[in-house]
Design a protein around this motif. Sequence first.
Motif, PDB file in Angstrom:
ATOM      1  N   UNK A   1       8.270  14.175   9.993  1.00 37.91           N
ATOM      2  CA  UNK A   1       7.852  13.391   8.828  1.00 37.91           C
ATOM      3  C   UNK A   1       6.344  13.168   8.769  1.00 37.91           C
ATOM      4  N   UNK A   2       5.661  13.216   9.914  1.00 45.69           N
ATOM      5  CA  UNK A   2       4.247  12.864   9.949  1.00 45.69           C
ATOM      6  C   UNK A   2       3.289  14.049   9.985  1.00 45.69           C
ATOM      7  N   UNK A   3       3.641  15.113  10.709  1.00 44.79           N
ATOM      8  CA  UNK A   3       2.696  16.216  10.886  1.00 44.79           C
ATOM      9  C   UNK A   3       2.562  17.012   9.587  1.00 44.79           C
ATOM     10  N   UNK A   4       1.336  17.035   9.071  1.00 44.45           N
ATOM     11  CA  UNK A   4       1.028  17.754   7.829  1.00 44.45           C
ATOM     12  C   UNK A   4       0.562  19.173   8.150  1.00 44.45           C
ATOM     13  N   UNK A   5      -0.295  19.280   9.155  1.00 43.46           N
ATOM     14  CA  UNK A   5      -0.791  20.587   9.595  1.00 43.46           C
ATOM     15  C   UNK A   5      -1.239  20.467  11.034  1.00 43.46           C
TER      16      UNK A   5
ATOM     17  N   UNK B   1      -2.856  17.040  12.009  1.00 45.04           N
ATOM     18  CA  UNK B   1      -3.124  16.099  10.927  1.00 45.04           C
ATOM     19  C   UNK B   1      -1.848  15.315  10.692  1.00 45.04           C
ATOM     20  N   UNK B   2      -1.970  13.988  10.779  1.00 39.83           N
ATOM     21  CA  UNK B   2      -0.823  13.096  10.688  1.00 39.83           C
ATOM     22  C   UNK B   2      -0.858  12.294   9.402  1.00 39.83           C
ATOM     23  N   UNK B   3       0.260  12.300   8.712  1.00 39.90           N
ATOM     24  CA  UNK B   3       0.441  11.465   7.521  1.00 39.90           C
ATOM     25  C   UNK B   3       0.990  10.127   7.975  1.00 39.90           C
ATOM     26  N   UNK B   4       0.463   9.053   7.399  1.00 47.39           N
ATOM     27  CA  UNK B   4       1.031   7.739   7.688  1.00 47.39           C
ATOM     28  C   UNK B   4       2.446   7.710   7.130  1.00 47.39           C
ATOM     29  N   UNK B   5       3.360   7.092   7.850  1.00 44.50           N
ATOM     30  CA  UNK B   5       4.762   7.093   7.445  1.00 44.50           C
ATOM     31  C   UNK B   5       5.134   5.853   6.641  1.00 44.50           C
ATOM     32  N   UNK B   6       5.987   6.064   5.675  1.00 42.18           N
ATOM     33  CA  UNK B   6       6.508   4.952   4.886  1.00 42.18           C
ATOM     34  C   UNK B   6       7.588   4.230   5.690  1.00 42.18           C
ATOM     35  N   UNK B   7       7.968   3.082   5.200  1.00 47.49           N
ATOM     36  CA  UNK B   7       9.017   2.323   5.877  1.00 47.49           C
ATOM     37  C   UNK B   7      10.329   3.102   5.870  1.00 47.49           C
ATOM     38  N   UNK B   8      10.587   3.889   4.827  1.00 49.47           N
ATOM     39  CA  UNK B   8      11.842   4.653   4.768  1.00 49.47           C
ATOM     40  C   UNK B   8      11.843   5.785   5.794  1.00 49.47           C
ATOM     41  N   UNK B   9      10.691   6.400   6.026  1.00 47.84           N
ATOM     42  CA  UNK B   9      10.609   7.447   7.037  1.00 47.84           C
ATOM     43  C   UNK B   9      10.861   6.862   8.424  1.00 47.84           C
ATOM     44  N   UNK B  10      10.333   5.672   8.681  1.00 48.17           N
ATOM     45  CA  UNK B  10      10.566   5.013   9.966  1.00 48.17           C
ATOM     46  C   UNK B  10      12.049   4.651  10.131  1.00 48.17           C
ATOM     47  N   UNK B  11      12.662   4.184   9.072  1.00 50.58           N
ATOM     48  CA  UNK B  11      14.099   3.873   9.112  1.00 50.58           C
ATOM     49  C   UNK B  11      14.911   5.139   9.364  1.00 50.58           C
TER      50      UNK B  11
ATOM     51  N   UNK C   1       0.837  -1.169   0.000  1.00 51.06           N
ATOM     52  CA  UNK C   1       0.000   0.000   0.000  1.00 51.06           C
ATOM     53  C   UNK C   1       0.888   1.239   0.000  1.00 51.06           C
ATOM     54  N   UNK C   2       0.514   2.230  -0.768  1.00 51.63           N
ATOM     55  CA  UNK C   2       1.205   3.514  -0.778  1.00 51.63           C
ATOM     56  C   UNK C   2       0.598   4.383   0.321  1.00 51.63           C
ATOM     57  N   UNK C   3       1.440   4.986   1.151  1.00 45.88           N
ATOM     58  CA  UNK C   3       0.931   5.642   2.355  1.00 45.88           C
ATOM     59  C   UNK C   3       0.977   7.170   2.340  1.00 45.88           C
ATOM     60  N   UNK C   4       1.632   7.771   1.378  1.00 45.09           N
ATOM     61  CA  UNK C   4       1.855   9.218   1.448  1.00 45.09           C
ATOM     62  C   UNK C   4       0.578  10.054   1.438  1.00 45.09           C
ATOM     63  N   UNK C   5      -0.504   9.520   0.935  1.00 43.69           N
ATOM     64  CA  UNK C   5      -1.765  10.273   0.868  1.00 43.69           C
ATOM     65  C   UNK C   5      -2.709   9.962   2.032  1.00 43.69           C
TER      66      UNK C   5
END
Length: 134
Positions: A88-92, A21-31, A1-5
């Motif tokens: 990496x997660x907070x959008x607004x 507002x929190x964006x779901x993080x990708x595996x690379x952001x977690x790394x 699944x693509x998570x950026x949206x």
Amino acid sequence: MLVSKIVEKVEIPHEDGEWVELRQLSWTAMEEAIDAKQERDVGQVKRMGGDVFEAIMRSAKKKDDDEEEKTKGRTGYESYDQETLIRKSVVSWSYDGKPTVERIRDLDSKTAKWLSLEIYERNKPPTEDEEKNG
């Protein structure tokens, strides 16, 4: 699944009317959050000196051996850099201005801790048992 949206609005429980507002993080952001925490920890240990570094490494090896049995494939919250998770997660948010690095660093400790833990809980990798049970 693509998570950026994938974005979700979350109320800040200890601040009436405030939200993020929190964006779901990708595996690379977690790394990246793990890497940032490790870099910070290594820098602190280097500043302490060689003898202290060796003692910490011996202690960490024993702790790693003990923890490996307990975690079964999950890296705990303490292994992640709080600022990186938030950045990496907070959008607004409901605060004045956009969530810049300066403003993120201006958060009180209670909110920063709650926010980084909330982000971790929403994005933590599954344990080996969770992966097996799908």
